[in-house]
Design an enzyme around this catalytic site. Structure first.
Site, PDB file in Angstrom:
ATOM      1  N   LYS A 105       0.821  -1.224   0.000  1.00  0.00           N
ATOM      2  CA  LYS A 105       0.000   0.000   0.000  1.00  0.00           C
ATOM      3  C   LYS A 105       0.846   1.262   0.000  1.00  0.00           C
ATOM      4  CE  LYS A 105      -1.567  -0.995   3.866  1.00  0.00           C
ATOM      5  NZ  LYS A 105      -1.944  -1.599   5.079  1.00  0.00           N
ATOM      6  N   ARG A 155     -10.017   0.782   8.842  1.00  0.00           N
ATOM      7  CA  ARG A 155      -9.614  -0.598   9.066  1.00  0.00           C
ATOM      8  C   ARG A 155     -10.699  -1.402   9.763  1.00  0.00           C
ATOM      9  NH1 ARG A 155      -3.732   0.028   8.871  1.00  0.00           N
ATOM     10  NH2 ARG A 155      -2.705  -1.953   9.175  1.00  0.00           N
ATOM     11  N   ARG A 210      11.118  -7.165   5.313  1.00  0.00           N
ATOM     12  CA  ARG A 210      11.078  -5.754   5.699  1.00  0.00           C
ATOM     13  C   ARG A 210      11.598  -5.586   7.123  1.00  0.00           C
ATOM     14  NH1 ARG A 210       5.388  -2.649   5.483  1.00  0.00           N
ATOM     15  NH2 ARG A 210       5.076  -3.420   7.578  1.00  0.00           N
ATOM     16  N   ARG A 237      10.993  -1.889  12.479  1.00  0.00           N
ATOM     17  CA  ARG A 237       9.654  -1.824  13.065  1.00  0.00           C
ATOM     18  C   ARG A 237       9.455  -2.987  14.017  1.00  0.00           C
ATOM     19  NH1 ARG A 237       4.957  -0.363   8.811  1.00  0.00           N
ATOM     20  NH2 ARG A 237       3.850  -1.729  10.238  1.00  0.00           N
ATOM     21  N   ARG A 273      -1.351  -9.687  13.195  1.00  0.00           N
ATOM     22  CA  ARG A 273      -1.848  -8.597  12.328  1.00  0.00           C
ATOM     23  C   ARG A 273      -2.651  -9.152  11.162  1.00  0.00           C
ATOM     24  NH1 ARG A 273       3.714  -6.278  11.216  1.00  0.00           N
ATOM     25  NH2 ARG A 273       2.791  -4.883   9.660  1.00  0.00           N
TER      26      ARG A 273
HETATM   27  P1  ADP Z   1       0.631  -2.494   8.161  1.00  0.00           P
HETATM   28  O1  ADP Z   1      -0.355  -2.228   7.072  1.00  0.00           O
HETATM   29  O2  ADP Z   1       1.904  -3.084   7.667  1.00  0.00           O
HETATM   30  O3  ADP Z   1       0.075  -3.222   9.346  1.00  0.00           O
HETATM   31  P2  ADP Z   1       0.508   0.259   9.121  1.00  0.00           P
HETATM   32  O4  ADP Z   1       1.696   1.136   9.127  1.00  0.00           O
HETATM   33  O5  ADP Z   1      -0.633   0.627   8.229  1.00  0.00           O
HETATM   34  O6  ADP Z   1       1.136  -1.135   8.727  1.00  0.00           O
HETATM   35  O7  ADP Z   1      -0.076   0.072  10.601  1.00  0.00           O
HETATM   36  C1  ADP Z   1       0.724  -0.362  11.672  1.00  0.00           C
HETATM   37  C2  ADP Z   1      -0.140  -0.580  12.911  1.00  0.00           C
HETATM   38  O8  ADP Z   1      -0.753   0.670  13.304  1.00  0.00           O
HETATM   39  C3  ADP Z   1      -1.312  -1.550  12.737  1.00  0.00           C
HETATM   40  O9  ADP Z   1      -0.945  -2.898  12.952  1.00  0.00           O
HETATM   41  C4  ADP Z   1      -2.284  -1.037  13.822  1.00  0.00           C
HETATM   42  O10 ADP Z   1      -1.933  -1.497  15.092  1.00  0.00           O
HETATM   43  C5  ADP Z   1      -2.079   0.466  13.817  1.00  0.00           C
HETATM   44  N1  ADP Z   1      -3.060   1.145  12.930  1.00  0.00           N
HETATM   45  C6  ADP Z   1      -2.793   1.753  11.740  1.00  0.00           C
HETATM   46  N2  ADP Z   1      -3.926   2.248  11.195  1.00  0.00           N
HETATM   47  C7  ADP Z   1      -4.932   1.941  12.056  1.00  0.00           C
HETATM   48  C8  ADP Z   1      -6.341   2.143  12.059  1.00  0.00           C
HETATM   49  N3  ADP Z   1      -6.981   2.761  11.038  1.00  0.00           N
HETATM   50  N4  ADP Z   1      -7.059   1.676  13.110  1.00  0.00           N
HETATM   51  C9  ADP Z   1      -6.472   1.054  14.104  1.00  0.00           C
HETATM   52  N5  ADP Z   1      -5.158   0.811  14.174  1.00  0.00           N
HETATM   53  C10 ADP Z   1      -4.378   1.238  13.159  1.00  0.00           C
END
Ligand code: ADP
Length: 190
Positions: free
Chosen positions: A14, A90, A129, A135, A146
């Site tokens: 993404k 999400r 990654r 991370r 996740r």
């Molecule tokens: P990825 O898509 O690789 O999981 P992101 O950088 O989008 O990585 O998100 C990392 C973490 O941040 C998620 O696992 C979650 O815990 C939190 N997070 C991100 N966006 C949201 C959201 N819209 N609602 C709830 N938690 C979120």
């Protein structure tokens, strides 16, 4: 004006695809993951609470992330031709919150782009990654968590947009350019 959501499992690409869309269409990229990592970097109260959820592979509370996003949209007001939302909504609750948030600002969503990648490839990409990203959530146990949270909570969000005829599934395998080509085509057809 073009406002889009880019969604897909962790590791689906993404972020990479969003950056290319920013360059191509002059969109403002708002990633909720980046907003949260910024708060964690500052060690703000929100950052501290977020860290507890993120390191368990769990989502942060809907209200918290919706507030952060609304602030980011308002901060960017006037400087974008369109938005690209990455990592939000999400959950179905977040999708409902987003409708309200955008309506209040006279904006709406044109299309949700859902990048589809097999589970085996996702795990492979995320572990790779993790070797360089630093991370703390890119380790095998958190990755599995996740992915399961994604299937349970985030997959249903696609139906929300499918019902509104604002949904495009994109094959997320192949080269970065091939995937970008498929996304651009879906946007042109929308
Ligand atoms: P990825 O898509 O690789 O999981 P992101 O950088 O989008 O990585 O998100 C990392 C973490 O941040 C998620 O696992 C979650 O815990 C939190 N997070 C991100 N966006 C949201 C959201 N819209 N609602 C709830 N938690 C979120």
């Amino acid at each position: 004006m073009l406002n889009i959501i880019i969604c897909g499992a962790p590791g689906s690409g993404k972020g990479t695809q969003s950056e290319l869309l920013v360059a191509r269409f002059g969109l403002k990229h708002l990633s909720t993951g980046d907003l949260l990592r910024e708060e964690m970097g500052k060690n703000s109260p929100i950052g501290q609470e977020a860290r507890r959820h993120i390191e368990q592979g769990q989502l942060v509370p809907d209200e918290m992330i919706a507030r952060l996003l609304a602030e980011a949209i308002d901060k960017a007001a006037g400087e974008f031709r369109g938005l690209i939302l990455d990592g939000f909504p999400r959950t179905v609750t977040q999708a409902e919150m987003l409708e309200e948030m955008l309506k209040a600002r006279k904006l709406d969503i044109g299309l949700m782009i859902d990048i589809d990648v097999s589970e085996a490839e996702l795990i492979d990409r995320l572990l790779k990654r993790g070797e360089s990203s630093g991370r703390s959530d890119d380790n095998i146990d958190t990755i599995r968590k996740r992915l399961s949270v994604y299937h349970e909570k985030t997959k249903p969000v696609s139906d929300f947009y499918r019902k509104q005829n604002k949904y495009a599934a994109i094959d997320g395998t192949g080269s970065i350019d091939q995937i970008q080509g498929r996304i651009v085509k879906a946007l042109q057809e929308a």
